[in-house]
Design a protein around this motif. Structure first.
Motif, PDB file in Angstrom:
ATOM      1  N   ILE A  76      49.709  61.032  23.670  1.00 28.50           N
ATOM      2  CA  ILE A  76      49.614  62.029  22.610  1.00 28.50           C
ATOM      3  C   ILE A  76      50.413  61.267  21.712  1.00 28.50           C
ATOM      4  CG2 ILE A  76      50.771  64.432  21.866  1.00 28.50           C
ATOM      5  CD1 ILE A  76      50.487  64.824  25.723  1.00 28.50           C
ATOM      6  N   LEU A  77      51.569  61.076  21.731  1.00 26.69           N
ATOM      7  CA  LEU A  77      51.871  60.487  20.404  1.00 26.69           C
ATOM      8  C   LEU A  77      51.288  58.988  19.345  1.00 26.69           C
ATOM      9  CD1 LEU A  77      55.436  59.830  21.808  1.00 26.69           C
ATOM     10  CD2 LEU A  77      54.967  62.063  20.601  1.00 26.69           C
ATOM     11  N   GLU A  78      50.419  58.022  20.538  1.00 29.85           N
ATOM     12  CA  GLU A  78      49.444  57.593  19.852  1.00 29.85           C
ATOM     13  C   GLU A  78      48.703  58.290  19.136  1.00 29.85           C
ATOM     14  OE1 GLU A  78      46.162  54.331  21.399  1.00 29.85           O
ATOM     15  OE2 GLU A  78      48.606  54.218  22.596  1.00 29.85           O
ATOM     16  N   GLU A  79      48.231  59.328  19.481  1.00 29.44           N
ATOM     17  CA  GLU A  79      46.919  60.409  18.715  1.00 29.44           C
ATOM     18  C   GLU A  79      47.619  60.650  17.744  1.00 29.44           C
ATOM     19  OE1 GLU A  79      44.136  63.889  20.089  1.00 29.44           O
ATOM     20  OE2 GLU A  79      45.460  63.574  21.870  1.00 29.44           O
ATOM     21  N   PHE A  80      48.440  60.916  17.335  1.00 28.86           N
ATOM     22  CA  PHE A  80      48.991  61.480  16.691  1.00 28.86           C
ATOM     23  C   PHE A  80      49.143  60.923  15.448  1.00 28.86           C
ATOM     24  CE2 PHE A  80      49.588  66.144  18.988  1.00 28.86           C
ATOM     25  CZ  PHE A  80      49.641  66.393  17.610  1.00 28.86           C
ATOM     26  N   GLU A  81      50.190  59.496  15.982  1.00 33.25           N
ATOM     27  CA  GLU A  81      49.868  58.089  14.389  1.00 33.25           C
ATOM     28  C   GLU A  81      48.314  58.468  13.891  1.00 33.25           C
ATOM     29  OE1 GLU A  81      50.646  54.088  15.974  1.00 33.25           O
ATOM     30  OE2 GLU A  81      52.134  55.207  17.505  1.00 33.25           O
ATOM     31  N   LYS A  87      42.248  69.688  12.009  1.00 36.70           N
ATOM     32  CA  LYS A  87      40.975  69.232  13.293  1.00 36.70           C
ATOM     33  C   LYS A  87      42.004  68.434  14.477  1.00 36.70           C
ATOM     34  CE  LYS A  87      36.879  68.435  14.997  1.00 36.70           C
ATOM     35  NZ  LYS A  87      35.396  67.681  14.050  1.00 36.70           N
ATOM     36  N   ALA A  88      42.394  67.559  13.672  1.00 37.62           N
ATOM     37  CA  ALA A  88      43.272  66.475  14.731  1.00 37.62           C
ATOM     38  C   ALA A  88      44.478  67.436  15.624  1.00 37.62           C
ATOM     39  CB  ALA A  88      43.267  65.241  13.582  1.00 37.62           C
ATOM     40  N   TYR A  89      45.047  68.041  14.741  1.00 36.89           N
ATOM     41  CA  TYR A  89      46.649  68.347  14.847  1.00 36.89           C
ATOM     42  C   TYR A  89      46.299  69.586  16.028  1.00 36.89           C
ATOM     43  CZ  TYR A  89      48.222  66.196  10.653  1.00 36.89           C
ATOM     44  OH  TYR A  89      48.232  65.490   9.783  1.00 36.89           O
ATOM     45  N   ARG A  90      44.862  70.329  15.715  1.00 44.93           N
ATOM     46  CA  ARG A  90      44.541  71.119  17.104  1.00 44.93           C
ATOM     47  C   ARG A  90      44.685  70.448  18.858  1.00 44.93           C
ATOM     48  NH1 ARG A  90      41.683  74.502  13.229  1.00 44.93           N
ATOM     49  NH2 ARG A  90      42.457  75.402  12.281  1.00 44.93           N
ATOM     50  N   SER A  91      43.287  69.257  18.321  1.00 45.90           N
ATOM     51  CA  SER A  91      43.201  68.330  19.332  1.00 45.90           C
ATOM     52  C   SER A  91      44.157  67.911  19.907  1.00 45.90           C
ATOM     53  CB  SER A  91      41.897  67.279  18.757  1.00 45.90           C
ATOM     54  OG  SER A  91      42.123  66.424  20.343  1.00 45.90           O
ATOM     55  N   LEU A 126      50.790  70.341  11.176  1.00 47.24           N
ATOM     56  CA  LEU A 126      50.789  69.759  12.574  1.00 47.24           C
ATOM     57  C   LEU A 126      51.615  70.924  13.013  1.00 47.24           C
ATOM     58  CD1 LEU A 126      51.208  68.232  14.624  1.00 47.24           C
ATOM     59  CD2 LEU A 126      52.696  66.924  13.766  1.00 47.24           C
ATOM     60  N   LEU A 127      53.281  71.174  11.968  1.00 47.93           N
ATOM     61  CA  LEU A 127      54.441  72.302  12.857  1.00 47.93           C
ATOM     62  C   LEU A 127      53.479  73.757  12.891  1.00 47.93           C
ATOM     63  CD1 LEU A 127      57.199  70.947  10.112  1.00 47.93           C
ATOM     64  CD2 LEU A 127      56.439  69.947  12.496  1.00 47.93           C
ATOM     65  N   GLN A 128      52.928  74.078  11.498  1.00 43.61           N
ATOM     66  CA  GLN A 128      51.573  75.699  11.849  1.00 43.61           C
ATOM     67  C   GLN A 128      51.576  74.912  13.438  1.00 43.61           C
ATOM     68  OE1 GLN A 128      49.877  76.639   8.710  1.00 43.61           O
ATOM     69  NE2 GLN A 128      51.507  76.527   7.620  1.00 43.61           N
ATOM     70  N   GLU A 129      50.353  74.394  13.695  1.00 48.69           N
ATOM     71  CA  GLU A 129      49.806  74.311  15.021  1.00 48.69           C
ATOM     72  C   GLU A 129      50.640  73.908  16.323  1.00 48.69           C
ATOM     73  OE1 GLU A 129      46.635  74.824  15.387  1.00 48.69           O
ATOM     74  OE2 GLU A 129      46.516  75.407  13.413  1.00 48.69           O
TER      75      GLU A 129
END
Length: 135
Positions: A76-81, A87-91, A126-129
């Protein structure tokens, strides 16, 4: 680490006899071929290129939940990098929610969400999601 066959597996009788003799179950106690199965499953999951919910997650959770949680956290942390839009944040947040739905996963999901908040304080989407998801 010693890998064990899950509680409802073919190894019920051999587990009981191995515990009586040594106090711990050995990795070689299965007489029906489970030896090394979970090691191979974990190696396959760790080596996966794309982040997916592994189809053998429930089996690995029975064997070593800490290992599965650390695998999810790393992915997950790698995905957020590389995430750069909503759309990516939601995922990614869906992945965090999935961790929260695992047995005893609420604390780990909160820890991941807190790490994301600290790492990316200047990404309001990101913070909103995360907020929408309850983190």
């Amino acid at each position: 680490m010693i890998w064990r066959c899950p509680p409802k597996s073919c190894c019920k009788s051999t587990r009981a006899s191995s515990r009586q003799s040594s106090g711990r179950q050995s990795a070689t106690s299965c007489s029906r071929g489970c030896k090394g199965l979970y090691e191979r499953l974990y190696e396959h999951a760790v080596g996966a290129e794309k982040f997916e919910v592994p189809p053998y997650e429930s089996e690995l959770m029975q064997v070593d939940p800490e290992l599965v949680f650390s695998w999810y956290e790393e992915r997950i942390l790698e995905e957020f990098e590389y995430a750069h839009d909503r759309k990516a944040y939601r995922s990614g947040v869906k992945s965090v929610v999935h961790v929260a739905q695992l047995p005893d996963g609420e604390k780990r999901a909160a820890k991941i969400a807190e790490a994301l908040r600290k790492e990316y304080p200047r990404k309001p989407a990101l913070l909103q999601e995360l907020g929408k998801a309850g983190f």
